[in-house]
Design a protein around this motif. Sequence first.
Motif, PDB file in Angstrom:
ATOM      1  N   THR A   2      36.021  12.437  78.833  1.00 26.59           N
ATOM      2  CA  THR A   2      34.621  13.171  78.714  1.00 26.59           C
ATOM      3  C   THR A   2      34.517  14.015  79.667  1.00 26.59           C
ATOM      4  O   THR A   2      34.765  13.862  80.736  1.00 26.59           O
ATOM      5  N   THR A   3      33.575  14.887  79.272  1.00 29.20           N
ATOM      6  CA  THR A   3      33.156  16.055  80.442  1.00 29.20           C
ATOM      7  C   THR A   3      31.730  15.478  80.869  1.00 29.20           C
ATOM      8  O   THR A   3      30.947  15.036  80.137  1.00 29.20           O
ATOM      9  N   GLU A   4      31.895  15.388  82.136  1.00 30.05           N
ATOM     10  CA  GLU A   4      30.579  15.046  82.953  1.00 30.05           C
ATOM     11  C   GLU A   4      29.762  16.304  83.443  1.00 30.05           C
ATOM     12  O   GLU A   4      28.572  16.248  83.324  1.00 30.05           O
ATOM     13  N   ILE A   5      30.429  17.326  83.786  1.00 34.36           N
ATOM     14  CA  ILE A   5      29.852  18.313  84.296  1.00 34.36           C
ATOM     15  C   ILE A   5      30.331  19.632  83.858  1.00 34.36           C
ATOM     16  O   ILE A   5      31.652  19.783  84.386  1.00 34.36           O
ATOM     17  N   LEU A   6      29.774  20.609  83.469  1.00 34.42           N
ATOM     18  CA  LEU A   6      30.235  22.037  83.218  1.00 34.42           C
ATOM     19  C   LEU A   6      29.518  22.975  84.279  1.00 34.42           C
ATOM     20  O   LEU A   6      28.508  23.043  84.549  1.00 34.42           O
ATOM     21  N   HIS A   7      30.533  23.943  84.565  1.00 31.22           N
ATOM     22  CA  HIS A   7      30.133  24.810  85.693  1.00 31.22           C
ATOM     23  C   HIS A   7      30.230  26.174  85.094  1.00 31.22           C
ATOM     24  O   HIS A   7      31.702  26.405  84.958  1.00 31.22           O
ATOM     25  N   PHE A   8      29.432  27.210  84.878  1.00 30.70           N
ATOM     26  CA  PHE A   8      29.731  28.306  84.579  1.00 30.70           C
ATOM     27  C   PHE A   8      29.035  29.517  85.165  1.00 30.70           C
ATOM     28  O   PHE A   8      27.522  29.036  85.625  1.00 30.70           O
ATOM     29  N   ALA A  27      23.404  21.263  75.859  1.00 30.02           N
ATOM     30  CA  ALA A  27      23.360  20.071  74.956  1.00 30.02           C
ATOM     31  C   ALA A  27      24.658  19.209  74.853  1.00 30.02           C
ATOM     32  O   ALA A  27      24.436  18.121  74.571  1.00 30.02           O
ATOM     33  N   PHE A  28      25.688  19.937  75.334  1.00 29.56           N
ATOM     34  CA  PHE A  28      27.087  18.976  75.445  1.00 29.56           C
ATOM     35  C   PHE A  28      27.132  18.273  76.709  1.00 29.56           C
ATOM     36  O   PHE A  28      27.469  17.097  76.591  1.00 29.56           O
ATOM     37  N   VAL A  33      24.571  26.412  86.110  1.00 32.28           N
ATOM     38  CA  VAL A  33      24.501  28.066  85.775  1.00 32.28           C
ATOM     39  C   VAL A  33      24.346  28.644  87.062  1.00 32.28           C
ATOM     40  O   VAL A  33      23.598  28.513  87.870  1.00 32.28           O
ATOM     41  N   ASP A  34      25.414  29.358  87.556  1.00 31.22           N
ATOM     42  CA  ASP A  34      25.227  30.126  88.543  1.00 31.22           C
ATOM     43  C   ASP A  34      24.924  31.740  88.383  1.00 31.22           C
ATOM     44  O   ASP A  34      25.459  32.322  87.706  1.00 31.22           O
ATOM     45  N   GLU A  35      23.799  32.058  88.755  1.00 33.09           N
ATOM     46  CA  GLU A  35      23.011  33.014  88.291  1.00 33.09           C
ATOM     47  C   GLU A  35      22.979  34.099  89.326  1.00 33.09           C
ATOM     48  O   GLU A  35      22.195  34.844  89.793  1.00 33.09           O
ATOM     49  N   ALA A  36      24.263  34.395  89.938  1.00 36.26           N
ATOM     50  CA  ALA A  36      24.535  35.380  91.281  1.00 36.26           C
ATOM     51  C   ALA A  36      23.931  36.651  90.715  1.00 36.26           C
ATOM     52  O   ALA A  36      23.682  37.517  91.667  1.00 36.26           O
ATOM     53  N   ASN A  54      19.553  17.993  82.361  1.00 34.89           N
ATOM     54  CA  ASN A  54      20.959  18.160  82.639  1.00 34.89           C
ATOM     55  C   ASN A  54      21.325  19.722  82.744  1.00 34.89           C
ATOM     56  O   ASN A  54      22.368  20.005  82.874  1.00 34.89           O
ATOM     57  N   LEU A  55      20.191  20.596  83.387  1.00 36.02           N
ATOM     58  CA  LEU A  55      20.774  21.701  83.556  1.00 36.02           C
ATOM     59  C   LEU A  55      20.031  22.009  85.217  1.00 36.02           C
ATOM     60  O   LEU A  55      19.033  21.943  85.565  1.00 36.02           O
ATOM     61  N   VAL A  56      21.114  22.641  85.876  1.00 38.00           N
ATOM     62  CA  VAL A  56      20.914  23.030  87.226  1.00 38.00           C
ATOM     63  C   VAL A  56      21.168  24.587  87.509  1.00 38.00           C
ATOM     64  O   VAL A  56      22.083  24.928  86.742  1.00 38.00           O
ATOM     65  N   VAL A  57      20.091  25.324  87.903  1.00 43.15           N
ATOM     66  CA  VAL A  57      20.466  26.850  88.041  1.00 43.15           C
ATOM     67  C   VAL A  57      20.625  27.031  89.544  1.00 43.15           C
ATOM     68  O   VAL A  57      19.812  26.777  90.320  1.00 43.15           O
ATOM     69  N   LEU A  58      21.606  27.848  89.975  1.00 45.39           N
ATOM     70  CA  LEU A  58      22.197  28.221  91.226  1.00 45.39           C
ATOM     71  C   LEU A  58      21.696  29.677  91.464  1.00 45.39           C
ATOM     72  O   LEU A  58      21.930  30.530  90.735  1.00 45.39           O
ATOM     73  N   ARG A  59      21.037  29.987  92.416  1.00 52.01           N
ATOM     74  CA  ARG A  59      20.518  31.551  92.985  1.00 52.01           C
ATOM     75  C   ARG A  59      21.015  31.751  94.213  1.00 52.01           C
ATOM     76  O   ARG A  59      20.978  30.820  95.147  1.00 52.01           O
TER      77      ARG A  59
END
Length: 151
Positions: A2-8, A27-28, A33-36, A54-59
């Motif tokens: 199973t996929t636990e964490i996606l990083h894009f 949703a999955f 999300v890395d918003e560089a 379940n969403l974390v945004v990095l800046r």
Amino acid sequence: MTTEILHFDEAINPYGCSPHVVEALVAFARSIVDEAFADYTGVTFIPWVAERPNLVVLRTFSKAYGLAGLRVGYAAAHTAVAQRLARFRIPWGVDAMALVAARAVDPARVHAHLGAHGVRVRTRPDMPEYIRVTAMTPHLNQRFVDILSRL
């Protein structure tokens, strides 16, 4: 498996991530999300974190604010997630110079303040709301930090 964490991230896509793609991925699985490049694309998912635990945004302040060497940034997350992440924060993760620079990211205010103290500040025609100051000698860098700290 199973996929636990996606990083894009947008670092490989400086045109921004599609909201439809991000919505499907969030949703999955838990997603980061890395918003560089968000300051350049105008696309951000920070408003989504309030309703998507379940969403974390990095800046980062590295790209648009020119603070790459200082390693300053932040995470935007749902309150419950932010509280859990805070338990893992190291006490001195950002040094004093980086904190001074991060606090001073209002470009117009910074430009005026630095100019009034004789610091040469440059702008770019394609990004007039941002400023750039070149690294100098250790003595001048300290003077620069002192001037910024008085903002």
